[in-house]
Design an enzyme around this catalytic site. Structure first.
Site, PDB file in Angstrom:
ATOM      1  N   CYS A   1      -6.492  -0.257   7.803  1.00 47.06           N
ATOM      2  CA  CYS A   1      -5.507  -1.118   8.494  1.00 47.06           C
ATOM      3  C   CYS A   1      -6.130  -2.346   9.133  1.00 47.06           C
ATOM      4  CB  CYS A   1      -4.677  -0.344   9.494  1.00 47.06           C
ATOM      5  SG  CYS A   1      -5.582   0.705  10.550  1.00 47.06           S
TER       6      CYS A   1
ATOM      7  N   HIS B   1       1.299   6.767   8.113  1.00 42.54           N
ATOM      8  CA  HIS B   1       1.538   6.024   6.870  1.00 42.54           C
ATOM      9  C   HIS B   1       1.072   6.832   5.651  1.00 42.54           C
ATOM     10  CE1 HIS B   1       1.121   2.209   9.472  1.00 42.54           C
ATOM     11  NE2 HIS B   1       2.346   2.165   8.976  1.00 42.54           N
TER      12      HIS B   1
END
Ligand code: CIR
Length: 252
Positions: free
Chosen positions: A247, A160
């Site tokens: 996350c 990401h």
């Protein structure tokens, strides 16, 4: 000021989640303990933390960041790029409806929260294997009228965008050398990650405290020069599944 975090306890099925890390399977007991220490630290920093029950049918569901992006005006529920994770978003929509007006990224777009870096009114969105141009366009259409400046950033390394760049306070970003030259960040001071410590780019800023993964001494030393409190957290079992500190929570 961040006041609230939402987290989800890892499920006993966590080793069935997606990973490219090649670090072996996570140990469930250790993962629970590391997750617990993360939650405890957020509480010690003054946040109200909602801890959701494990979602056994979704082995990646404790990586809650990917399912939504929360702004003061609304909660944007994502459509995760990995098909095995798409059902997680609906679980989170029901939770966030208690906090915000909820809006959705729809077919055909995909977007993971791990690709969205918000710094004030600037929203940087990584275009990755998980987030596509259609997902970015939908996000931009929702946020631009609310006076956010949305920018798409092509990302070729890491899972990401926030695997490679994060905001660490004082108008400063922590960024890998690959992404450091991107003009998107020219207004920010930069701390460049040592190539051997790429994983530590996923450092989490919470109200001028910095949460860093344990085991990355060069990055920790550089971050300490900012003069903010630094908290090292063991997060090895999440790293085995391509996850990190950002996350594990939604923060707002
Ligand atoms: C996945 O591949 O989707 C999970 N195993 C890891 C997600 C990590 N999420 C994040 O960094 N925001």
């Amino acid at each position: 000021m961040i006041t609230t975090a939402i987290t989800r306890t890892p499920s006993a099925e966590l080793s069935r989640g997606l990973t490219t890390a090649n670090l072996g399977p996570p140990e469930y007991g250790k993962a629970l303990s590391q997750h617990g220490q993360y939650v405890e630290l957020l509480i010690r920093l003054g946040l109200k933390v909602e801890v959701l029950a494990p979602a056994e049918e979704f082995p990646d569901a404790h990586f809650v960041e990917d399912t939504a992006v929360v702004f003061p005006e609304l909660a944007l529920i994502t459509r995760p790029g990995a098909p095995s994770r798409q059902g997680e978003a609906e679980l989170m929509a029901a939770v966030l409806a208690n906090y915000r007006k909820v809006v959705h990224i729809d077919l055909p777009g995909t977007l993971d929260g791990g690709d969205v870096l918000t710094i004030g009114r600037n929203v940087f969105v990584g275009l990755t294997d998980r987030t596509d141009r259609a997902g970015f366009n939908q996000l931009s259409k929702i946020l631009t009228p609310l006076n956010y400046n949305c920018q798409a950033i092509p990302v070729s390394a890491g899972l990401h965008l926030k695997s490679s760049v994060n905001y660490i306070g004082n108008d400063t970003i922590l960024v890998t050398s690959e992404l450091a030259g991107n003009r998107a960040w020219e207004a920010y001071h930069k701390i460049i990650i040592d190539p051997q410590e790429q994983y530590a780019a996923n450092t989490l800023w919470v109200n001028d405290n910095l949460l860093v993964p344990a085991g990355f001494p060069r990055t920790t030393a550089k971050i300490k020069t900012l003069g903010l409190p630094v908290h090292e957290l063991e997060i090895t079992e999440m790293q085995k599944m391509d996850g990190g500190l950002t996350c594990l929570s939604l923060r707002f």
